[in-house]
Design a protein around this motif. Structure first.
Motif, mmCIF file in Angstrom:
data_model
loop_
_atom_site.group_PDB
_atom_site.id
_atom_site.type_symbol
_atom_site.label_atom_id
_atom_site.label_comp_id
_atom_site.label_asym_id
_atom_site.label_seq_id
_atom_site.Cartn_x
_atom_site.Cartn_y
_atom_site.Cartn_z
ATOM 1 N N ASP A 162 0.817 -1.213 0.000
ATOM 2 C CA ASP A 162 0.000 0.000 0.000
ATOM 3 C C ASP A 162 0.856 1.270 0.000
ATOM 4 O OD1 ASP A 162 -2.353 1.448 0.000
ATOM 5 O OD2 ASP A 162 -2.703 1.253 2.157
ATOM 6 N N ARG A 163 1.897 1.259 -0.824
ATOM 7 C CA ARG A 163 2.812 2.393 -1.038
ATOM 8 C C ARG A 163 3.684 2.737 0.169
ATOM 9 N NH1 ARG A 163 0.675 7.542 -4.161
ATOM 10 N NH2 ARG A 163 0.103 8.139 -2.057
ATOM 11 N N LYS A 164 3.606 1.976 1.223
ATOM 12 C CA LYS A 164 4.429 2.276 2.405
ATOM 13 C C LYS A 164 5.907 2.002 2.147
ATOM 14 C CE LYS A 164 0.785 1.545 5.851
ATOM 15 N NZ LYS A 164 -0.338 1.494 4.897
ATOM 16 N N MET A 165 6.201 1.076 1.262
ATOM 17 C CA MET A 165 7.554 0.658 0.913
ATOM 18 C C MET A 165 8.326 0.113 2.110
ATOM 19 S SD MET A 165 6.767 1.158 -2.097
ATOM 20 C CE MET A 165 8.151 0.281 -2.791
ATOM 21 N N GLN A 166 7.591 -0.438 3.039
ATOM 22 C CA GLN A 166 8.109 -1.174 4.188
ATOM 23 C C GLN A 166 7.307 -2.476 4.287
ATOM 24 O OE1 GLN A 166 10.644 -0.434 6.250
ATOM 25 N NE2 GLN A 166 11.084 1.549 5.308
ATOM 26 N N PRO A 167 7.921 -3.558 4.794
ATOM 27 C CA PRO A 167 7.162 -4.796 4.970
ATOM 28 C C PRO A 167 5.958 -4.552 5.887
ATOM 29 C CG PRO A 167 9.507 -5.161 5.321
ATOM 30 C CD PRO A 167 9.309 -3.681 5.266
ATOM 31 N N ILE A 168 4.809 -5.109 5.534
ATOM 32 C CA ILE A 168 3.618 -4.971 6.365
ATOM 33 C C ILE A 168 2.952 -6.328 6.541
ATOM 34 C CG2 ILE A 168 3.217 -2.600 5.570
ATOM 35 C CD1 ILE A 168 0.799 -3.739 3.952
ATOM 36 N N LYS A 169 2.044 -6.377 7.502
ATOM 37 C CA LYS A 169 1.176 -7.539 7.658
ATOM 38 C C LYS A 169 -0.102 -7.293 6.874
ATOM 39 C CE LYS A 169 2.833 -8.889 12.235
ATOM 40 N NZ LYS A 169 2.460 -9.247 13.618
#
Length: 203
Positions: free
Chosen positions: A58-65
């Motif tokens: 979702d465009r965060k450009m960090q690993p997410i759950k």
């Protein structure tokens, strides 16, 4: 790679004119991995990996759950949930697997089969507990998973070289490397913009 050109371009074409620190850090880590391990390979592969991450996190450009509650993960992925055939295909055969092995990382790996595969590839426990599964959230680990998984074809059996090689390029079809045809046109549009941002000129 001309990093200044890259960031100036994606800031305007993919991030509405503004990049947060975490987004810059995430993109930098992805670019660093590519340049350290795959710099001689097809830049279209890099563009498609970046586009996949862009969409999946979702465009965060960090690993997410994966977004959702435990009850949602149970319904979607557990053998006793609403989709037992899907659960079985994912390798979720024990009650609770649906919650334990929900989507995580840059590519949202899901299911016991995927976690067990990457446990073997990375040489680290990812399956004995939910806390161990959370280890795929580590930025460097998530980065390795998205790149190597898409290059080797570990997620679906399809790999980037099936869609980008020599003059062949199939920006929409490449979605099959991760998730069938889901959002294939949207992700193709992201990938083409990332590809346009990859430059090796200094001027």
């Amino acid at each position: 790679m001309n990093r200044k050109f890259f960031f100036d371009t994606v800031r305007l074409t993919l991030f509405d004119g503004s990049l947060r620190k975490a987004q810059v850090q995430g993109l930098t880590g992805l670019l660093d991995y590519w340049e350290q391990h795959h710099a001689a390979k097809d830049d279209r592969w890099l563009a498609y990996v970046l586009a996949t991450a862009h969409h999946e996190v979702d465009r965060k450009m960090q690993p997410i759950k994966e977004y959702g509650s435990d009850s949602y993960f149970f319904r979607m992925y557990d053998i006793d949930g609403d989709r037992p055939k899907v659960a079985k295909r994912l390798g979720n055969l024990a009650k609770g697997d649906g919650v334990k092995f929900h989507g995580r990382g840059f590519v949202q790996i899901t299911g016991r089969y995927n976690y067990a595969d990457w446990e073997n590839r990375l040489g680290t426990d990812l399956t004995s507990s939910r806390a161990k599964a959370d280890k795929v959230m580590n930025h460097s680990r998530a980065t390795e998973i998205i790149f190597e998984g898409m290059i080797l074809g570990t997620f679906t059996g399809k790999k980037l070289s099936d869609y980008f090689v020599n003059v062949k390029q199939d920006w929409e079809g490449a979605r099959k490397v991760v998730n069938g045809t889901d959002k294939q046109a949207l992700i193709a549009s992201y990938a083409k913009r990332y590809y346009a941002a990859i430059s090796y000129t200094t001027a």
